[in-house]
Design an enzyme around this catalytic site. Structure first.
Site, PDB file in Angstrom:
ATOM      1  CB  CYS A   1      62.810  46.365  15.205  1.00 20.61           C
ATOM      2  SG  CYS A   1      63.695  46.645  13.687  1.00 20.61           S
TER       3      CYS A   1
ATOM      4  N   GLY B   1      68.410  44.619  19.130  1.00 24.05           N
ATOM      5  CA  GLY B   1      67.861  43.541  19.967  1.00 24.05           C
ATOM      6  C   GLY B   1      66.905  44.101  21.000  1.00 24.05           C
ATOM      7  CB  SER B   2      65.818  42.711  24.213  1.00 25.54           C
ATOM      8  OG  SER B   2      67.035  42.581  24.915  1.00 25.54           O
TER       9      SER B   2
ATOM     10  CD  GLU C   1      59.517  45.124  20.128  1.00 29.37           C
ATOM     11  OE1 GLU C   1      59.744  45.031  18.925  1.00 29.37           O
ATOM     12  OE2 GLU C   1      60.412  45.228  20.979  1.00 29.37           O
TER      13      GLU C   1
ATOM     14  CE  LYS D   1      77.416  37.373  22.533  1.00 34.29           C
ATOM     15  NZ  LYS D   1      76.070  36.785  22.466  1.00 34.29           N
TER      16      LYS D   1
ATOM     17  CD  GLU E   1      66.356  48.837  15.652  1.00 36.30           C
ATOM     18  OE1 GLU E   1      65.505  48.382  16.457  1.00 36.30           O
ATOM     19  OE2 GLU E   1      66.617  48.317  14.565  1.00 36.30           O
TER      20      GLU E   1
ATOM     21  N   GLY F   1      70.023  46.114  25.204  1.00 40.70           N
ATOM     22  CA  GLY F   1      70.532  47.372  24.648  1.00 40.70           C
ATOM     23  C   GLY F   1      70.835  48.371  25.748  1.00 40.70           C
TER      24      GLY F   1
HETATM   25  P1  NAP Z   1      68.666  40.114  23.031  1.00 41.95           P
HETATM   26  O1  NAP Z   1      68.263  39.314  24.205  1.00 41.95           O
HETATM   27  O2  NAP Z   1      68.615  41.572  23.140  1.00 41.95           O
HETATM   28  O3  NAP Z   1      70.135  39.652  22.620  1.00 41.95           O
HETATM   29  C1  NAP Z   1      70.865  40.315  21.603  1.00 41.95           C
HETATM   30  C2  NAP Z   1      72.347  40.109  21.843  1.00 41.95           C
HETATM   31  O4  NAP Z   1      72.731  40.758  23.051  1.00 41.95           O
HETATM   32  C3  NAP Z   1      72.737  38.659  21.991  1.00 41.95           C
HETATM   33  O5  NAP Z   1      74.005  38.494  21.399  1.00 41.95           O
HETATM   34  C4  NAP Z   1      72.819  38.486  23.480  1.00 41.95           C
HETATM   35  O6  NAP Z   1      73.675  37.419  23.719  1.00 41.95           O
HETATM   36  C5  NAP Z   1      73.359  39.833  23.938  1.00 41.95           C
HETATM   37  N1  NAP Z   1      72.956  40.216  25.295  1.00 41.95           N
HETATM   38  C6  NAP Z   1      71.739  40.108  25.837  1.00 41.95           C
HETATM   39  N2  NAP Z   1      71.730  40.641  27.076  1.00 41.95           N
HETATM   40  C7  NAP Z   1      72.987  41.081  27.328  1.00 41.95           C
HETATM   41  C8  NAP Z   1      73.615  41.718  28.436  1.00 41.95           C
HETATM   42  N3  NAP Z   1      72.948  42.012  29.538  1.00 41.95           N
HETATM   43  N4  NAP Z   1      74.930  42.011  28.335  1.00 41.95           N
HETATM   44  C9  NAP Z   1      75.611  41.699  27.210  1.00 41.95           C
HETATM   45  N5  NAP Z   1      75.080  41.104  26.136  1.00 41.95           N
HETATM   46  C10 NAP Z   1      73.773  40.797  26.185  1.00 41.95           C
HETATM   47  O7  NAP Z   1      67.805  39.800  21.749  1.00 41.95           O
HETATM   48  P2  NAP Z   1      67.171  38.470  21.178  1.00 41.95           P
HETATM   49  O8  NAP Z   1      67.773  37.269  21.803  1.00 41.95           O
HETATM   50  O9  NAP Z   1      67.283  38.587  19.736  1.00 41.95           O
HETATM   51  O10 NAP Z   1      65.631  38.566  21.508  1.00 41.95           O
HETATM   52  C11 NAP Z   1      65.099  38.851  22.780  1.00 41.95           C
HETATM   53  C12 NAP Z   1      64.105  39.985  22.700  1.00 41.95           C
HETATM   54  O11 NAP Z   1      64.701  41.092  22.009  1.00 41.95           O
HETATM   55  C13 NAP Z   1      62.869  39.711  21.897  1.00 41.95           C
HETATM   56  O12 NAP Z   1      61.878  39.055  22.617  1.00 41.95           O
HETATM   57  C14 NAP Z   1      62.473  41.098  21.457  1.00 41.95           C
HETATM   58  O13 NAP Z   1      61.699  41.716  22.445  1.00 41.95           O
HETATM   59  C15 NAP Z   1      63.741  41.844  21.301  1.00 41.95           C
HETATM   60  N6  NAP Z   1      64.243  41.980  19.928  1.00 41.95           N
HETATM   61  C16 NAP Z   1      64.207  43.175  19.342  1.00 41.95           C
HETATM   62  C17 NAP Z   1      64.712  43.319  18.065  1.00 41.95           C
HETATM   63  C18 NAP Z   1      64.733  44.615  17.363  1.00 41.95           C
HETATM   64  O14 NAP Z   1      64.727  44.605  16.150  1.00 41.95           O
HETATM   65  N7  NAP Z   1      64.866  45.710  18.047  1.00 41.95           N
HETATM   66  C19 NAP Z   1      65.264  42.261  17.391  1.00 41.95           C
HETATM   67  C20 NAP Z   1      65.316  41.045  18.022  1.00 41.95           C
HETATM   68  C21 NAP Z   1      64.813  40.932  19.305  1.00 41.95           C
HETATM   69  P3  NAP Z   1      73.835  36.704  25.134  1.00 41.95           P
HETATM   70  O15 NAP Z   1      72.484  36.340  25.582  1.00 41.95           O
HETATM   71  O16 NAP Z   1      74.746  35.580  24.784  1.00 41.95           O
HETATM   72  O17 NAP Z   1      74.488  37.699  26.036  1.00 41.95           O
END
Ligand code: NAP
Length: 541
Positions: A308, A247-248, A399, A190, A271, A252
């Site tokens: 991260c 991701g977030s 974080e 995805k 993660e 996650g």
């Molecule tokens: P994200 O919001 O976690 O999104 C990552 C993926 O998950 C995207 O493909 C998103 O696409 C999908 N997603 C999000 N919520 C979902 C849900 N409830 N059900 C199904 N799929 C879902 O990450 P991001 O856009 O990269 O950044 C947002 C926040 O994530 C940052 O502010 C940061 O805090 C954190 N982050 C952490 C890391 C890390 O290394 N751990 C890396 C990047 C970001 P859709 O929105 O299209 O569903």
């Protein structure tokens, strides 16, 4: 054979079992983080039917891959790396236009991604990842024991969620895809909605490599989505047997719950980030405080703080050494020039979080991260708080994804109580002098909190090696026993099977008595390494 001009042809399509698919008229674009302007190409949201087709094709491909020898899987991984290099600057320019991470960083990330694919190819050829274990029959044992032989097998089709902050190394061609393929599992990615063009180009690269080695077309598919439905239907697809996610915490955890709530629960290896505490002792600061500050600022501002493993909280001793350290860090941050953040949601989210943190009683704003006038820019921030404020306000332990850090000044004797408040994380770092006494307790405390402990260094940059562990206790991950970086990342996408009293000829080659594949094995409790070339009997598997 797919030509490079076809490869480079990003058209705005889901790529399902080797073909373009655009069933929905619902489209979205990327945004240029430098200007905030939308991209020209529109990408189609995948429909539930398209997700189902991708998962079906992956299940069909699984049966084919299971019959493949190691050399062919390794060939696929190496072909992906070669094609990623062959697409040249086009990939770097496209990724830069969608992430603003800069050509240098992205070229480095591609090099890491290719090295990672090749490292997994070597692991597969070595056969070590099968974890072949043989316990011979022992009629004299109490109770007598049968012949038991165990090895790891592919878990099945894997869903991969690309991360916004690593468009290559933790996205479509990244560690989750590489380790799933290395395990013999087809993948459905995805793509992250912030970099759909990069995702599509990388998926085309993987499909070209698949064609080179005559892999089944369902070995890899890409579905686009800018709403949660696409990711959710992928996790719920009956054929999907495991999920890799970076991701977030919010996403996650939602996906983990979704996987666990299925009628047939599946593992979701999420993660989700970490504050990556850094503990600096009084003696270390006295000996090299300025140098530690320089290393810290470089690590915390890398990629505009969007790692991260970004070190987000420093525990420094109360008193002159701690204050001097804050002064050094503040001076360096005021002159730091950072690129814009990855997307509007991350930029807005950090801005709101910084404002809330600045308003917490007992928190001093040392450097303020003002937002820039154009695109998704924000300056670095530094906060300072004492140990009591840190203990009293749990928001300080969250974080702050971006170029922001907090220094907590801790009175002598209060370090253990203060850091015991931390949640589970990916890393923890100690800066101390080698001969300092009384650090054993600190090590034990940090072992309970993090997956990787760093001595006199900085946590950003997780090397891809055999011994790497990029994981940690919840809420850093949903699976603390596993890593998403390094050779053992393959384990997430494997399932052990034990064979009891099987005739030798009916066993998988990995477990036959003569070791025809010449792989390392644990036999009756002892590691038996491969026989050196030229010394072993040959037998066809
Ligand atoms: P994200 O919001 O976690 O999104 C990552 C993926 O998950 C995207 O493909 C998103 O696409 C999908 N997603 C999000 N919520 C979902 C849900 N409830 N059900 C199904 N799929 C879902 O990450 P991001 O856009 O990269 O950044 C947002 C926040 O994530 C940052 O502010 C940061 O805090 C954190 N982050 C952490 C890391 C890390 O290394 N751990 C890396 C990047 C970001 P859709 O929105 O299209 O569903």
């Amino acid at each position: 054979m797919t030509t490079h001009s076809q490869l480079l042809n990003v058209t705005g399509a889901n790529l399902i079992a080797g073909r373009e698919s655009r069933e929905s008229s619902d489209r979205f674009t990327a945004f240029d983080p430098r200007t905030g302007d939308p991209g020209e190409l529109a990408f189609p949201e995948a429909t539930p039917a398209e997700v189902a087709q991708a998962a079906d094709a992956a299940a069909e491909a699984l049966d084919v891959l299971r019959a493949w020898p190691a050399a062919r899987i390794a060939g696929l991984l190496r072909a992906i790396a070669a094609h990623l290099e062959d697409v040249g600057d086009a990939l770097i320019h496209l990724a830069d236009s969608e992430t603003a991470l800069g050509p240098e960083r992205l070229a480095g990330e591609r090099a890491r991604t290719c090295a990672q694919l090749r490292a997994f190819a070597s692991v597969v050829e070595d056969g070590w990842h099968h974890e072949a274990i043989i316990d011979h029959r022992d009629p004299q044992a109490t109770p007598p024991r049968p012949d038991l032989r165990r090895m790891q097998t592919p878990i099945g089709p894997v869903a991969v969620f690309g991360a916004s902050n690593f468009p290559l190394a933790f996205s479509v061609p990244g560690g989750d895809t590489a380790s799933a393929l290395a395990a013999g599992c087809p993948g459905v990615a995805k793509g992250h909605p912030s970099h759909p063009g990069t995702s599509e180009l990388c998926a085309r690269v993987i499909l070209a490599a698949a064609e080179d080695v005559a892999a089944p077309s369902g070995v890899f598919s890409l579905v686009h989505g800018r709403g949660h439905e696409v990711g959710q239907s992928l996790v719920l697809a009956p054929q999907i047997r495991a999920v890799g996610f970076t991701g977030s915490y919010r996403a996650g955890r939602a996906l983990f719950d979704l996987g666990a709530g299925r009628q047939d629960p599946i593992p979701v290896y999420a993660e989700m980030g970490s504050v990556n505490p850094v503990i600096v002792t009084r003696r270390a600061l006295a000996a090299r405080g300025e140098q530690i500050a320089e290393g810290f600022v470089a690590s915390m501002t890398a990629g505009a703080g969007q790692f991260c493993t970004k070190p987000g909280i420093v525990f420094a001793p109360e008193g002159d050494e701690g204050l001097e350290f804050v002064g050094h860090v503040a001076r360096l941050l005021r002159s730091a020039e950072l690129g814009p953040m990855l997307n509007e949601a991350i930029w807005q989210g950090l801005g709101e979080q910084l404002a809330a943190t600045a308003g917490i009683p007992g928190v001093e704003t040392v450097v303020w991260g003002a937002r820039g006038a154009q695109g998704f820019r924000i300056a670095p921030s530094l906060f300072k708080a004492d140990a009591k404020a840190f203990v009293d306000h749990p928001q300080l332990r969250a974080e702050h994804f971006g170029p922001s850090a907090l220094v907590v000044t801790v009175p002598d004797g209060a370090l253990s109580d203060t850091i015991s408040q931390l949640d589970g994380g990916l890393t923890a770092t100690v800066h101390a002098e080698d001969d300092e006494a009384d650090l054993a307790d600190l090590r034990r405390l940090l072992e309970a909190k993090a997956g990787r402990l760093v001595w006199n260094g900085f946590p950003t940059g997780a090397a891809v090696t055999f011994a790497q562990h990029h994981g940690g206790p919840y809420p850093a991950t949903t699976a603390p026993a596993h890593t998403s970086v390094g050779a053992t990342a393959i384990r997430r996408f494997q399932r052990p099977i034990a064979y009891q009293d099987f005739p030798d000829s009916r066993l998988p080659a990995e477990l036959r008595e003569s070791n025809p594949l010449n792989i390392p094995r644990l036999v009756d409790g002892r590691w038996v390494d491969r026989q050196p070339p030229g010394t072993r009997k040959t037998e066809s598997p």
